[in-house]
Write a protein that holds these residues in place. Sequence first.
Motif, PDB file in Angstrom:
ATOM      1  N   THR A 286       0.842  -1.192   0.000  1.00  0.00           N
ATOM      2  CA  THR A 286       0.000   0.000   0.000  1.00  0.00           C
ATOM      3  C   THR A 286       0.879   1.244   0.000  1.00  0.00           C
ATOM      4  O   THR A 286       1.731   1.403   0.879  1.00  0.00           O
ATOM      5  CB  THR A 286      -0.922   0.016   1.240  1.00  0.00           C
ATOM      6  OG1 THR A 286      -1.680  -1.204   1.270  1.00  0.00           O
ATOM      7  CG2 THR A 286      -1.866   1.196   1.193  1.00  0.00           C
ATOM      8  N   ASP A 287       0.672   2.100  -1.005  1.00  0.00           N
ATOM      9  CA  ASP A 287       1.441   3.349  -1.121  1.00  0.00           C
ATOM     10  C   ASP A 287       0.503   4.531  -0.914  1.00  0.00           C
ATOM     11  O   ASP A 287      -0.567   4.615  -1.546  1.00  0.00           O
ATOM     12  CB  ASP A 287       2.089   3.453  -2.504  1.00  0.00           C
ATOM     13  CG  ASP A 287       3.173   2.413  -2.703  1.00  0.00           C
ATOM     14  OD1 ASP A 287       3.988   2.223  -1.780  1.00  0.00           O
ATOM     15  OD2 ASP A 287       3.179   1.772  -3.767  1.00  0.00           O
ATOM     16  N   THR A 288       0.902   5.445  -0.030  1.00  0.00           N
ATOM     17  CA  THR A 288       0.152   6.680   0.185  1.00  0.00           C
ATOM     18  C   THR A 288       1.110   7.853   0.107  1.00  0.00           C
ATOM     19  O   THR A 288       2.333   7.678   0.009  1.00  0.00           O
ATOM     20  CB  THR A 288      -0.538   6.677   1.565  1.00  0.00           C
ATOM     21  OG1 THR A 288       0.472   6.756   2.590  1.00  0.00           O
ATOM     22  CG2 THR A 288      -1.359   5.420   1.764  1.00  0.00           C
TER      23      THR A 288
ATOM     24  N   SER B 122       3.419   0.689   3.053  1.00  0.00           N
ATOM     25  CA  SER B 122       3.461  -0.474   3.935  1.00  0.00           C
ATOM     26  C   SER B 122       3.275  -1.725   3.109  1.00  0.00           C
ATOM     27  O   SER B 122       2.816  -1.679   1.969  1.00  0.00           O
ATOM     28  CB  SER B 122       2.367  -0.381   5.004  1.00  0.00           C
ATOM     29  OG  SER B 122       1.081  -0.376   4.399  1.00  0.00           O
ATOM     30  N   SER B 123       3.656  -2.836   3.689  1.00  0.00           N
ATOM     31  CA  SER B 123       3.557  -4.098   2.971  1.00  0.00           C
ATOM     32  C   SER B 123       3.194  -5.217   3.933  1.00  0.00           C
ATOM     33  O   SER B 123       3.671  -5.250   5.069  1.00  0.00           O
ATOM     34  CB  SER B 123       4.890  -4.420   2.270  1.00  0.00           C
ATOM     35  OG  SER B 123       4.799  -5.634   1.550  1.00  0.00           O
TER      36      SER B 123
ATOM     37  N   VAL C 161      -2.192  -7.219  -9.370  1.00  0.00           N
ATOM     38  CA  VAL C 161      -3.362  -6.350  -9.539  1.00  0.00           C
ATOM     39  C   VAL C 161      -3.107  -5.051  -8.790  1.00  0.00           C
ATOM     40  O   VAL C 161      -2.771  -5.055  -7.602  1.00  0.00           O
ATOM     41  CB  VAL C 161      -4.650  -7.024  -9.004  1.00  0.00           C
ATOM     42  CG1 VAL C 161      -5.828  -6.061  -9.121  1.00  0.00           C
ATOM     43  CG2 VAL C 161      -4.936  -8.309  -9.769  1.00  0.00           C
ATOM     44  N   THR C 162      -3.278  -3.940  -9.473  1.00  0.00           N
ATOM     45  CA  THR C 162      -3.067  -2.628  -8.855  1.00  0.00           C
ATOM     46  C   THR C 162      -4.362  -1.835  -8.883  1.00  0.00           C
ATOM     47  O   THR C 162      -5.032  -1.743  -9.925  1.00  0.00           O
ATOM     48  CB  THR C 162      -1.967  -1.839  -9.595  1.00  0.00           C
ATOM     49  OG1 THR C 162      -0.750  -2.592  -9.559  1.00  0.00           O
ATOM     50  CG2 THR C 162      -1.741  -0.484  -8.946  1.00  0.00           C
TER      51      THR C 162
ATOM     52  N   VAL D 243      -4.359   6.647  -2.542  1.00  0.00           N
ATOM     53  CA  VAL D 243      -3.856   5.347  -2.077  1.00  0.00           C
ATOM     54  C   VAL D 243      -3.743   4.411  -3.279  1.00  0.00           C
ATOM     55  O   VAL D 243      -4.692   4.263  -4.047  1.00  0.00           O
ATOM     56  CB  VAL D 243      -4.785   4.717  -1.022  1.00  0.00           C
ATOM     57  CG1 VAL D 243      -4.260   3.339  -0.614  1.00  0.00           C
ATOM     58  CG2 VAL D 243      -4.932   5.614   0.196  1.00  0.00           C
ATOM     59  N   THR D 244      -2.575   3.810  -3.410  1.00  0.00           N
ATOM     60  CA  THR D 244      -2.368   2.798  -4.441  1.00  0.00           C
ATOM     61  C   THR D 244      -2.068   1.461  -3.773  1.00  0.00           C
ATOM     62  O   THR D 244      -1.148   1.361  -2.953  1.00  0.00           O
ATOM     63  CB  THR D 244      -1.205   3.184  -5.369  1.00  0.00           C
ATOM     64  OG1 THR D 244      -1.503   4.431  -6.003  1.00  0.00           O
ATOM     65  CG2 THR D 244      -0.997   2.115  -6.441  1.00  0.00           C
ATOM     66  N   THR D 245      -2.849   0.460  -4.124  1.00  0.00           N
ATOM     67  CA  THR D 245      -2.659  -0.871  -3.544  1.00  0.00           C
ATOM     68  C   THR D 245      -2.269  -1.850  -4.643  1.00  0.00           C
ATOM     69  O   THR D 245      -2.968  -1.986  -5.650  1.00  0.00           O
ATOM     70  CB  THR D 245      -3.937  -1.369  -2.850  1.00  0.00           C
ATOM     71  OG1 THR D 245      -4.324  -0.429  -1.842  1.00  0.00           O
ATOM     72  CG2 THR D 245      -3.728  -2.729  -2.215  1.00  0.00           C
TER      73      THR D 245
END
Length: 268
Positions: free
Chosen positions: A154-156, A161-162, A187-188, A199-201
């Motif tokens: 997860t990128d914010t 975090s991972s 999958v993004t 937020v990018t997951t």
Amino acid sequence: MAQPIVKYTLNKKGQIPEWIDMSDAAFAGLHGITGNKTGYIPKYESPQDMIFLGIATGDPDPDGTPDDYVGILTTKALLQSYITATGSTLKYKTTTATVTGIQTATTTGLSTAWGQTEYSGGLSTSTTTKHTASGVGTVATISTSGVTKVVVKTDTTTGDSSATTDTPIVIDAASTLSGVSTSVGIVTTTGTDNAGLAVTTTTTTDTTSYTYTDVTTSSSTSTSETTTDGVTTRTDTVTTTETTNYDTSYDYAAEATLLWDKYTALNS
């Protein structure tokens, strides 16, 4: 009036046709196979897309038959030919479970030595040599796949975090693993959190395909006690059994004979 061997489907309600003999002396619902060809408009629609073998309660009417009637098999040779064709398509085989290993472990000691909160001795164990055997045919194998690893990153705007979840392959200790291969899917997704920040997951999934021999291990425990002069001795015997499934060729001739004999007896 004869009772022939017929090919049939379920009726439009998904039920066995009432003209199929369901008595113990007959047979029904055997050697089911789709009546449709891959890549073509289906000839048979659900719930009438499977064709079965059974014995009818009477001969087909020469003036017409219901839509759940497919055909008739009038000789043993035709019956065997049909079963062979069906079995070849569905890859029939005969699987037989065979005990391929037995081993016992015997633990003996005074009854007071069992169930100690902190074990301080008093028990002795002896283990027999494992007795092994083999079955007839080829050891059966099972091919399957499953998700073995998932990584969610997860990128914010404030950091990243991972989280990783590992699910290892688990097979019986006596089984042999082979043909292991792993495919990776990514999958993004993008969105916003409760604060409206981007937020990018990214989810990375490992799917592992593998084959293992069809072997299972089981154990059973028997307990006995003997008392001599007020002193009780307890003995636990753990028997570990290894069972292996073996595949052999399907006996089409024997199956045809079995069904033809039923047909003959019913019509005698």
